[in-house]
Design a protein around this motif. Sequence first.
Motif, PDB file in Angstrom:
ATOM      1  N   LEU A  78       0.834  -1.211   0.000  1.00 46.06           N
ATOM      2  CA  LEU A  78       0.000   0.000   0.000  1.00 46.06           C
ATOM      3  C   LEU A  78       0.864   1.255   0.000  1.00 46.06           C
ATOM      4  O   LEU A  78       0.567   2.216  -0.715  1.00 46.06           O
ATOM      5  N   TYR A  79       1.934   1.245   0.772  1.00 48.37           N
ATOM      6  CA  TYR A  79       2.860   2.383   0.805  1.00 48.37           C
ATOM      7  C   TYR A  79       3.456   2.621  -0.587  1.00 48.37           C
ATOM      8  O   TYR A  79       3.468   3.760  -1.083  1.00 48.37           O
ATOM      9  N   ILE A  82       0.816   4.001  -3.046  1.00 49.67           N
ATOM     10  CA  ILE A  82       0.542   5.417  -2.801  1.00 49.67           C
ATOM     11  C   ILE A  82       1.705   6.278  -3.277  1.00 49.67           C
ATOM     12  O   ILE A  82       1.508   7.303  -3.923  1.00 49.67           O
ATOM     13  N   ARG A  83       2.935   5.863  -2.973  1.00 49.60           N
ATOM     14  CA  ARG A  83       4.121   6.624  -3.407  1.00 49.60           C
ATOM     15  C   ARG A  83       4.191   6.687  -4.937  1.00 49.60           C
ATOM     16  O   ARG A  83       4.562   7.712  -5.501  1.00 49.60           O
ATOM     17  N   LEU A  85       1.685   6.482  -7.062  1.00 47.12           N
ATOM     18  CA  LEU A  85       0.573   7.251  -7.620  1.00 47.12           C
ATOM     19  C   LEU A  85       0.703   8.748  -7.373  1.00 47.12           C
ATOM     20  O   LEU A  85       0.105   9.545  -8.096  1.00 47.12           O
ATOM     21  N   LEU A  86       1.425   9.139  -6.342  1.00 45.42           N
ATOM     22  CA  LEU A  86       1.553  10.563  -6.032  1.00 45.42           C
ATOM     23  C   LEU A  86       2.717  11.179  -6.713  1.00 45.42           C
ATOM     24  O   LEU A  86       3.542  11.081  -7.249  1.00 45.42           O
TER      25      LEU A  86
END
Length: 86
Positions: A78-79, A82-83, A85-86
């Motif tokens: 998940l980390y 998220i990293r 995608l941002l």
Amino acid sequence: MTILLVAFLVMNVVGLLIMGEDKKRARKHQYRIRERTLWLVALFGGAVGTTAGMQLFRHKTKHVSFKIGFPVIAIVELYLLIRFLL
């Protein structure tokens, strides 16, 4: 990015389903899904699904390696998602 999200979603659905299927086979004393397969699904993006399946189906919850390993891998995945995608 869309491909990454779809792949993540598919692997987690597979992880959830494979945990349910293995629990079903365990109850019926049938041929089981290899633990190696469960780990590979988790490592290749399905850790959230395998962790959810472990809790939902109450499967492999007595195995410390699964009980700790799947959630840790899920957090890392998940980390990273998220990293990325941002």
